[in-house]
Write an enzyme that holds these catalytic residues in place. Sequence first.
Site, PDB file in Angstrom:
ATOM      1  N   VAL A 256       0.872  -1.197   0.146  1.00 47.61           N
ATOM      2  CA  VAL A 256      -0.157   0.129   0.107  1.00 47.61           C
ATOM      3  C   VAL A 256       0.846   1.297   0.002  1.00 47.61           C
ATOM      4  O   VAL A 256       0.610   2.396  -0.488  1.00 47.61           O
ATOM      5  CB  VAL A 256      -1.069  -0.063   1.158  1.00 47.61           C
ATOM      6  CG1 VAL A 256      -2.141  -1.131   0.768  1.00 47.61           C
ATOM      7  CG2 VAL A 256      -0.356   0.076   2.544  1.00 47.61           C
TER       8      VAL A 256
ATOM      9  N   TYR B 102       2.483   6.689  16.033  1.00 46.46           N
ATOM     10  CA  TYR B 102       1.126   5.768  15.564  1.00 46.46           C
ATOM     11  C   TYR B 102      -0.091   6.287  15.874  1.00 46.46           C
ATOM     12  O   TYR B 102      -1.063   6.312  15.237  1.00 46.46           O
ATOM     13  CB  TYR B 102       1.496   4.554  16.352  1.00 46.46           C
ATOM     14  CG  TYR B 102       0.289   3.568  16.262  1.00 46.46           C
ATOM     15  CD1 TYR B 102       0.150   2.978  15.028  1.00 46.46           C
ATOM     16  CD2 TYR B 102      -0.468   3.091  17.405  1.00 46.46           C
ATOM     17  CE1 TYR B 102      -1.045   2.067  14.852  1.00 46.46           C
ATOM     18  CE2 TYR B 102      -1.741   2.444  17.079  1.00 46.46           C
ATOM     19  CZ  TYR B 102      -1.626   1.846  15.854  1.00 46.46           C
ATOM     20  OH  TYR B 102      -2.724   0.918  15.555  1.00 46.46           O
TER      21      TYR B 102
HETATM   22  N1  LIG Z   1      -3.899  -5.454  17.354  1.00 51.89           N
HETATM   23  C1  LIG Z   1      -4.237  -4.481  17.856  1.00 51.89           C
HETATM   24  O1  LIG Z   1      -4.179  -4.233  19.137  1.00 51.89           O
HETATM   25  C2  LIG Z   1      -4.861  -3.082  17.048  1.00 51.89           C
HETATM   26  C3  LIG Z   1      -5.433  -2.114  17.697  1.00 51.89           C
HETATM   27  C4  LIG Z   1      -6.037  -1.148  17.052  1.00 51.89           C
HETATM   28  C5  LIG Z   1      -5.911  -1.041  15.541  1.00 51.89           C
HETATM   29  N2  LIG Z   1      -4.958  -1.997  15.162  1.00 51.89           N
HETATM   30  C6  LIG Z   1      -4.885  -1.598  13.544  1.00 51.89           C
HETATM   31  O2  LIG Z   1      -5.555  -2.728  12.983  1.00 51.89           O
HETATM   32  C7  LIG Z   1      -4.885  -2.818  11.782  1.00 51.89           C
HETATM   33  C8  LIG Z   1      -4.594  -4.563  11.455  1.00 51.89           C
HETATM   34  O3  LIG Z   1      -3.986  -4.648  13.049  1.00 51.89           O
HETATM   35  P1  LIG Z   1      -3.412  -6.269  13.280  1.00 51.89           P
HETATM   36  O4  LIG Z   1      -3.439  -6.350  14.729  1.00 51.89           O
HETATM   37  O5  LIG Z   1      -4.318  -7.286  12.371  1.00 51.89           O
HETATM   38  O6  LIG Z   1      -2.001  -6.400  12.705  1.00 51.89           O
HETATM   39  P2  LIG Z   1      -1.037  -7.637  11.944  1.00 51.89           P
HETATM   40  O7  LIG Z   1      -1.475  -8.780  12.487  1.00 51.89           O
HETATM   41  O8  LIG Z   1       0.427  -7.072  12.078  1.00 51.89           O
HETATM   42  O9  LIG Z   1      -1.515  -7.186  10.441  1.00 51.89           O
HETATM   43  C9  LIG Z   1      -1.083  -6.085   9.834  1.00 51.89           C
HETATM   44  C10 LIG Z   1      -1.271  -6.500   8.123  1.00 51.89           C
HETATM   45  O10 LIG Z   1      -0.752  -5.229   7.513  1.00 51.89           O
HETATM   46  C11 LIG Z   1      -0.276  -5.657   6.451  1.00 51.89           C
HETATM   47  N3  LIG Z   1       0.668  -4.644   6.007  1.00 51.89           N
HETATM   48  C12 LIG Z   1       1.720  -4.178   6.736  1.00 51.89           C
HETATM   49  N4  LIG Z   1       2.383  -3.076   5.744  1.00 51.89           N
HETATM   50  C13 LIG Z   1       1.721  -3.170   4.658  1.00 51.89           C
HETATM   51  C14 LIG Z   1       2.122  -2.732   3.251  1.00 51.89           C
HETATM   52  N5  LIG Z   1       2.946  -1.727   3.167  1.00 51.89           N
HETATM   53  N6  LIG Z   1       1.184  -3.036   2.279  1.00 51.89           N
HETATM   54  C15 LIG Z   1       0.309  -4.069   2.475  1.00 51.89           C
HETATM   55  N7  LIG Z   1      -0.115  -4.743   3.750  1.00 51.89           N
HETATM   56  C16 LIG Z   1       0.571  -4.445   4.487  1.00 51.89           C
HETATM   57  C17 LIG Z   1       0.575  -7.062   6.867  1.00 51.89           C
HETATM   58  O11 LIG Z   1       0.723  -7.911   5.548  1.00 51.89           O
HETATM   59  P3  LIG Z   1       2.243  -8.211   4.965  1.00 51.89           P
HETATM   60  O12 LIG Z   1       3.157  -7.785   5.944  1.00 51.89           O
HETATM   61  O13 LIG Z   1       2.020  -9.464   4.355  1.00 51.89           O
HETATM   62  O14 LIG Z   1       2.370  -6.910   3.941  1.00 51.89           O
HETATM   63  C18 LIG Z   1      -0.567  -7.742   7.735  1.00 51.89           C
HETATM   64  O15 LIG Z   1      -1.412  -8.673   6.855  1.00 51.89           O
HETATM   65  C19 LIG Z   1      -3.726  -2.071  11.459  1.00 51.89           C
HETATM   66  O16 LIG Z   1      -4.052  -0.805  10.916  1.00 51.89           O
HETATM   67  C20 LIG Z   1      -3.643  -1.594  13.163  1.00 51.89           C
HETATM   68  O17 LIG Z   1      -2.861  -0.562  13.188  1.00 51.89           O
HETATM   69  C21 LIG Z   1      -4.788  -2.976  15.757  1.00 51.89           C
END
Ligand SMILES: NC(=O)c1ccc[n+]([C@@H]2O[C@H](COP(=O)([O-])OP(=O)(O)OC[C@H]3O[C@@H](n4cnc5c(N)ncnc54)[C@H](OP(=O)(O)O)[C@@H]3O)[C@@H](O)[C@H]2O)c1
Length: 248
Positions: free
Chosen positions: A55, A147
């Site tokens: 992205v 962040y």
């Molecule tokens: N977990 C929490 O506590 C939490 C709380 C609030 C909000 N969030 C938000 O929710 C979302 C998902 O979090 P998650 O916990 O599921 O994290 P995660 O398990 O680390 O998953 C993040 C995903 O984003 C993808 N990604 C990262 N950089 C990318 C890029 N440049 N292009 C395309 N894909 C990319 C990664 O895939 P690849 O590495 O394969 O590209 C992975 O599939 C994020 O936006 C995070 O900030 C998370």
Amino acid sequence: MIVLITGASAGFGAAMARTFVSHGHRAILAARRTERLDELARELGDSALPVTLDVTSRASIEAALNGLPEGWRDIDVLINNAGLALNTKPAHEVPLEDWDTMIATNCQGLVTMTRALLPSMVARSSGLVINLGSVAGHYPYPGGNVYGATKAFVEQFTLNLRADLVGTGVRATNLAPGLCGGTEFSNVRFKGDDAAAAKVYEGTVPLTAEDIANTAYWIATLPPHVNVNSIELMPTCQGFSPFAIKRS
Ligand SMILES: NC(=O)c1ccc[n+]([C@@H]2O[C@H](COP(=O)([O-])OP(=O)(O)OC[C@H]3O[C@@H](n4cnc5c(N)ncnc54)[C@H](OP(=O)(O)O)[C@@H]3O)[C@@H](O)[C@H]2O)c1
């Protein structure tokens, strides 16, 4: 429905893909790690289409979207879920590269994906963009610096989308979770330090990726006249800190 989910190779994105497909919808799985996407697509069958994209690269997004096969182009729901937090160091110590990567992914990537898909939604007078915000965009905490700022951007961008999209039939939602376990989020933040990542969830009952996927599914299946502007979730064990006051 056809749902395009960024960050579908792990965490919330993979859980969302499973949820939408299990309810009979089709999912385009987008992320950088092709082998992860292929594995999930094999699990989900013909209703899932893996698409490798970064992205942070406009060229990568355009190539991926232009390469979508016939029958997969009219995307009903875009879930801008790809995102990351890097580091918990204070602002005066954190490497600038970590800030750059968070801004490029959480802000630049999200707006580029949105801008690419909105015209088709507006032309069809229907569609939904769900943006993954965070409680970090609402409440500051030490080490949250950029962040939290990127997630505040996500919320305000979503509300501004609403302002532009009134009358088009296209909806937009900021989905802001609190502490959520079982994803790669903290491993990414602590750059592979599993012990530091595990400590984040010690003694807690955090939200799960399935909780977030179910919420996204609920938002997407509300009647078309209902728009959830912003929704914030926390696990019951999470709350708010008092103001920090440094006393001499
Ligand atoms: N977990 C929490 O506590 C939490 C709380 C609030 C909000 N969030 C938000 O929710 C979302 C998902 O979090 P998650 O916990 O599921 O994290 P995660 O398990 O680390 O998953 C993040 C995903 O984003 C993808 N990604 C990262 N950089 C990318 C890029 N440049 N292009 C395309 N894909 C990319 C990664 O895939 P690849 O590495 O394969 O590209 C992975 O599939 C994020 O936006 C995070 O900030 C998370």
